[in-house]
Scaffold this motif. Structure first.
Motif, PDB file in Angstrom:
ATOM      1  N   UNK A 172      38.832  45.661  56.306  1.00 57.65           N
ATOM      2  CA  UNK A 172      39.152  45.779  54.891  1.00 57.65           C
ATOM      3  C   UNK A 172      38.588  44.607  54.089  1.00 57.65           C
ATOM      4  N   UNK A 173      38.670  43.408  54.632  1.00 58.06           N
ATOM      5  CA  UNK A 173      38.265  42.219  53.885  1.00 58.06           C
ATOM      6  C   UNK A 173      36.755  42.024  53.848  1.00 58.06           C
ATOM      7  N   UNK A 174      36.091  42.177  54.987  1.00 63.37           N
ATOM      8  CA  UNK A 174      34.638  41.976  55.014  1.00 63.37           C
ATOM      9  C   UNK A 174      33.902  43.056  54.227  1.00 63.37           C
ATOM     10  N   UNK A 175      34.513  44.242  54.119  1.00 67.18           N
ATOM     11  CA  UNK A 175      33.909  45.307  53.317  1.00 67.18           C
ATOM     12  C   UNK A 175      33.977  44.971  51.832  1.00 67.18           C
ATOM     13  N   UNK A 176      35.035  44.273  51.430  1.00 71.10           N
ATOM     14  CA  UNK A 176      35.223  43.925  50.020  1.00 71.10           C
ATOM     15  C   UNK A 176      34.501  42.642  49.633  1.00 71.10           C
ATOM     16  N   UNK A 177      34.351  41.724  50.576  1.00 71.42           N
ATOM     17  CA  UNK A 177      33.716  40.436  50.299  1.00 71.42           C
ATOM     18  C   UNK A 177      32.935  40.000  51.529  1.00 71.42           C
ATOM     19  N   UNK A 178      31.605  40.071  51.452  1.00 70.53           N
ATOM     20  CA  UNK A 178      30.766  39.711  52.590  1.00 70.53           C
ATOM     21  C   UNK A 178      30.912  38.209  52.864  1.00 70.53           C
ATOM     22  N   UNK A 179      31.347  37.823  54.058  1.00 65.37           N
ATOM     23  CA  UNK A 179      31.598  36.404  54.339  1.00 65.37           C
ATOM     24  C   UNK A 179      30.316  35.585  54.412  1.00 65.37           C
ATOM     25  N   UNK A 180      30.390  34.353  53.958  1.00 66.39           N
ATOM     26  CA  UNK A 180      29.302  33.405  54.162  1.00 66.39           C
ATOM     27  C   UNK A 180      29.660  32.436  55.287  1.00 66.39           C
ATOM     28  N   UNK A 181      30.915  32.471  55.723  1.00 63.51           N
ATOM     29  CA  UNK A 181      31.359  31.613  56.818  1.00 63.51           C
ATOM     30  C   UNK A 181      31.081  32.274  58.164  1.00 63.51           C
ATOM     31  N   UNK A 182      31.206  31.487  59.231  1.00 61.97           N
ATOM     32  CA  UNK A 182      31.074  32.027  60.577  1.00 61.97           C
ATOM     33  C   UNK A 182      32.382  32.631  61.043  1.00 61.97           C
ATOM     34  N   UNK A 183      32.591  32.673  62.324  1.00 59.57           N
ATOM     35  CA  UNK A 183      33.784  33.302  62.891  1.00 59.57           C
ATOM     36  C   UNK A 183      35.058  32.553  62.527  1.00 59.57           C
ATOM     37  N   UNK A 184      36.127  33.309  62.289  1.00 55.21           N
ATOM     38  CA  UNK A 184      37.436  32.738  61.986  1.00 55.21           C
ATOM     39  C   UNK A 184      38.333  32.836  63.219  1.00 55.21           C
ATOM     40  N   UNK A 185      39.020  31.740  63.511  1.00 55.74           N
ATOM     41  CA  UNK A 185      40.059  31.777  64.536  1.00 55.74           C
ATOM     42  C   UNK A 185      41.408  31.752  63.843  1.00 55.74           C
ATOM     43  N   UNK A 186      42.302  32.650  64.239  1.00 58.24           N
ATOM     44  CA  UNK A 186      43.677  32.654  63.746  1.00 58.24           C
ATOM     45  C   UNK A 186      44.610  32.714  64.943  1.00 58.24           C
ATOM     46  N   UNK A 187      45.623  31.853  64.953  1.00 64.14           N
ATOM     47  CA  UNK A 187      46.534  31.795  66.096  1.00 64.14           C
ATOM     48  C   UNK A 187      47.522  32.946  66.098  1.00 64.14           C
ATOM     49  N   UNK A 188      48.031  33.316  64.916  1.00 61.27           N
ATOM     50  CA  UNK A 188      49.070  34.341  64.817  1.00 61.27           C
ATOM     51  C   UNK A 188      48.812  35.210  63.593  1.00 61.27           C
ATOM     52  N   UNK A 189      49.481  36.343  63.542  1.00 67.45           N
ATOM     53  CA  UNK A 189      49.538  37.142  62.322  1.00 67.45           C
ATOM     54  C   UNK A 189      50.701  36.642  61.469  1.00 67.45           C
TER      55      UNK A 189
END
Length: 251
Positions: A67-84
């Motif tokens: 949903x997010x990458x379709x709305x805003x193409x990222x310029x950053x690399x991979x994201x790490x998230x520990x939890x939801x």
């Protein structure tokens, strides 16, 4: 500042082996950390909720789309998230941010580092951690910047450098939790600035919660434009689309 940092490091070392309480269930644990059961529950949705976007770590929809990458193409690399950002992890964030319990930074950074180890997510040795700057209003309200506290503790656990003042805000904004995607994008477009020292360095931007990715995108644009070689994101919690819809309906 240096004295305060040394004092916190000393206290961290002393309390690491002392008995304490799990901040969720109050069972006895070492050094004020989460017990194994609560840590597992906090991270459970990351391993049981289906496929994730390989770029921003958001849970993919039924069609396999982000949903997010379709709305805003990222310029950053991979994201790490520990939890939801769901129960019970949201209770940890509530205690940390709203109850001014900055001492929980050690607990939460340990959770992040342990989760990185378990998933074999490794930041290169030359990575520098930079926290998302807080607004002056939130600093007055809480007395600390949650992202900065997490960055300092996480850098210590990962053995990486941390620069608190290489990233800054040009101007102030209100709380983003009440804004929709379009408002977030408009509010973060020209919000951040950075030191010229970032040129030639690799960065991991640290934040407590990532919602739409607009803040990380804005920070990444600034760092890359100033000569950073790479920018990734490391956050404690990732907000699922469903929780955002629930928040909007509850307003």
């Amino acid at each position: 500042m240096a004295y305060s940092l040394r004092l916190r490091e000393w206290l961290d070392g002393v309390t690491r082996w002392l008995p304490g309480e799990c901040v969720l269930c109050r069972s006895t644990v070492r050094g004020g950390l989460l017990c194994n059961i609560c840590a597992g529950e906090a991270c459970r949705s990351m391993t049981t909720s289906g496929r994730r976007c390989p770029r921003c770590c958001l849970r993919l929809d039924a069609r396999g789309c982000c949903h997010d990458c379709a709305a805003l193409v990222p310029v950053f690399g991979q994201v790490f998230a520990a939890v939801d950002y769901t129960f019970p992890a949201n209770l940890l964030l509530l205690q940390f941010k709203q109850q001014r319990r900055f001492v929980l930074a050690k607990t939460l950074a340990t959770l992040m580092a342990d989760r990185m180890h378990d998933t074999r997510y490794v930041l290169p040795d030359d990575t520098i951690l930079v926290p998302v700057p807080a607004t002056k209003a939130s600093l007055r309200r809480r007395g600390f910047n949650p992202a900065a506290e997490l960055a300092a503790q996480l850098a210590r656990r990962l053995g990486l450098g941390c620069k608190h003042h290489w990233l800054y805000r040009h101007h102030e904004t209100g709380p983003q939790k009440f804004l929709n995607r379009q408002q977030r994008l408009a509010g973060t477009a020209e919000l951040f600035g950075c030191s010229s020292k970032v040129a030639g360095h690799r960065f991991a931007v640290i934040d407590d919660v990532m919602t739409t990715g607009s803040t990380l995108n804005a920070v990444s644009r600034v760092l890359l434009a100033a000569g950073a070689t790479a920018v990734t994101g490391v956050v404690l919690a990732r907000t699922p689309v469903r929780e955002r819809l629930n928040d909007a309906l509850s307003r």
